[in-house]
Design an enzyme around this catalytic site. Structure first.
Site, mmCIF file in Angstrom:
data_model
loop_
_atom_site.group_PDB
_atom_site.id
_atom_site.type_symbol
_atom_site.label_atom_id
_atom_site.label_comp_id
_atom_site.label_asym_id
_atom_site.label_seq_id
_atom_site.Cartn_x
_atom_site.Cartn_y
_atom_site.Cartn_z
ATOM 1 N N THR A 97 4.931 2.103 -7.517
ATOM 2 C CA THR A 97 4.296 2.330 -6.219
ATOM 3 C C THR A 97 4.746 1.325 -5.186
ATOM 4 O O THR A 97 4.924 1.663 -4.007
ATOM 5 C CB THR A 97 2.758 2.272 -6.370
ATOM 6 O OG1 THR A 97 2.333 3.335 -7.217
ATOM 7 C CG2 THR A 97 2.066 2.402 -5.029
ATOM 8 N N ASP B 228 0.817 1.954 -13.503
ATOM 9 C CA ASP B 228 0.270 2.817 -14.548
ATOM 10 C C ASP B 228 0.567 2.321 -15.953
ATOM 11 O O ASP B 228 -0.278 2.415 -16.852
ATOM 12 C CB ASP B 228 0.765 4.254 -14.380
ATOM 13 C CG ASP B 228 0.111 4.964 -13.214
ATOM 14 O OD1 ASP B 228 -0.851 4.397 -12.641
ATOM 15 O OD2 ASP B 228 0.541 6.077 -12.878
#
Length: 323
Positions: A7, A81
Site C-alpha cells: 500500500t 497484509d
C-alpha cells in the site's frame, strides 16, 4: 532500502489500489531521511503483499546476506497484509543480527496527501540508523515491535500492528527511538537459505469433517492446528478427529497446536480434550507464539530436519518467540 511494493507504494489504477511507486519515489516523499543516513535502494519485486510467499521471504533474506557487510542496516518496505509473516520469516532466516532489519509500510499510500506512509518510513529509518537497534523488527505508527511478535490487528486504523504477549521494544518520538527494552545484540548473524512451504494451517470449527486429515497427509509435511481456547480436538462420539491426527503423525508428519485466541496462548494439558491429543503421538504446542511465527518457524525447521530433530528445532527459542 529493500522495496517490495504494498500500500505504501500504491496508486489508484481504476481497478483499485496497486503498487506503482518506485523505491526512489518513496524516498523522495521523505527528504529528511537524507539527514540521517545514506541510502541505496533496491526493488526485487513489486507486489500487493497478499501475493507474497516463501520465495519472496527467501529473496529478501538473500539480499540482506549478500549486502550485509556493506551496510549498517536494512529497511524493508512492505504491504501490511502479510508483513507479520515476512517479519517472522526473516526472524528465522536472519538470526542474531547485530544490525537492524526493519519492516514498515502504511495503511494509506505515500502518493496521498493524508497518509501515514511518510511518518512510518521516517520512523523506520530513524530506528534503523540508531546505535541501539539490532535484529528484525516492525516499525509502525511509532511502535517498534519484535519480528516474531508482530500481528496486524486492524484493517483501517493507523495503529494497525500490535505486539502479541510481549511489550513493544521502543517507540519513535520526534524522530528518535525511546527504548523500553534494551536488547542484547547478537555477535554475528546466522543466515538460513531454505523454507519448506508444504505447511498447512487447519482452523477448527464446530463439525469439522475428519476426512481432511487424509488429504493433508498426502499433501503437506507439517500441520498447524488452530484449536479452540486453551487447545484440544473435539470428539463427536466417534473419535474420528483423534484417529485422523494419529494417522497423520504415524506418517512421520509434524503437527503444532495453537489457539484461535489472539492473546495468552494455548495450554493443551488444561482440559481432557487437550490431554487426549498426547495419546495420538508426539505433537508440538505453540503456546503464546503468533500464528505467523508458528507457520514460518515450522517451515524453517522442516527445511532443516524431520521428526524429532525438527521438533527440537521448533522448540528452540528464537527472537523471544517462545517465553
Amino acid at each position: 532500502m529493500i522495496a517490495t511494493g504494498g500500500t505504501i507504494a500504491s496508486k489508484n489504477t481504476g481497478d483499485g489500489l496497486a503498487p506503482a511507486m518506485s523505491a526512489k519515489e518513496l524516498l523522495a516523499c521523505v527528504p529528511e531521511i537524507a539527514d540521517l543516513c545514506r541510502v541505496r535502494e533496491v526493488q526485487p519485486f513489486t507486489l500487493d503483499s497478499t501475493n507474497a510467499r516463501a520465495e519472496h521471504w527467501l529473496k529478501i533474506a538473500e539480499i540482506i546476506e549478500a549486502e550485509y557487510d556493506r551496510y549498517d542496516g536494512f529497511v524493508v518496505t512492505h504491504g501490511t497484509d502479510t508483513m507479520a509473516y515476512t517479519a517472522a520469516a526473516l526472524s528465522y532466516l536472519v538470526q542474531d543480527s547485530p544490525k537492524p532489519v526493519v519492516l514498515t509500510g502504511s495503511q494509506k499510500s505515500a502518493y496521498l496527501r493524508d497518509t501515514d506512509a511518510r511518518r512510518n518510513l521516517a520512523d523506520a529509518f530513524a530506528y534503523c540508523a540508531d546505535d541501539g537497534a539490532s535484529g528484525v523488527h516492525v516499525v509502525f505508527d511509532g511502535s517498534v515491535i519484535l519480528g516474531t511478535r508482530a500481528k496486524k490487528t486492524r484493517t483501517r486504523s493507523y495503529n494497525a500492528f500490535s505486539s502479541i504477549d510481549y511489550p513493544d521494544i521502543a517507540i519513535v518520538r520526534d524522530g528518535k527511538p525511546v527504548y523500553y527494552i534494551n536488547e542484547e545484540k547478537g555477535a554475528a548473524p546466522k543466515f538460513y537459505r531454505a523454507l519448506d512451504s508444504d505447511v498447512f494451517v487447519l482452523k477448527l470449527f464446530p463439525g469439522l469433517n475428519p476426512d481432511i486429515f487424509g488429504y493433508l497427509r498426502e499433501h503437506c509435511d507439517g500441520l498447524v492446528i488452530e484449536s479452540f481456547g486453551s487447545g484440544g480436538l473435539p470428539d463427536y462420539g466417534d473419535g474420528a478427529l483423534f484417529a485422523g491426527l494419529k494417522e497423520f503423525l504415524a506418517a512421520g508428519k509434524t503437527v503444532v497446536f495453537t489457539t484461535q485466541v489472539e492473546r495468552e496462548g494455548s495450554a493443551l494439558d488444561t482440559y481432557e480434550v487437550g490431554r487426549k491429543i498426547r495419546a495420538c503421538g508426539s505433537v508440538l504446542e505453540a503456546r503464546s507464539m503468533t500464528l505467523e511465527a508458528t507457520v514460518t518457524k515450522l517451515m524453517w525447521a522442516l527445511a532443516r530436519a524431520r521428526g524429532k530433530e525438527a521438533e527440537e528445532l521448533f522448540l528452540q527459542p528464537v527472537g523471544k518467540d517462545i517465553l
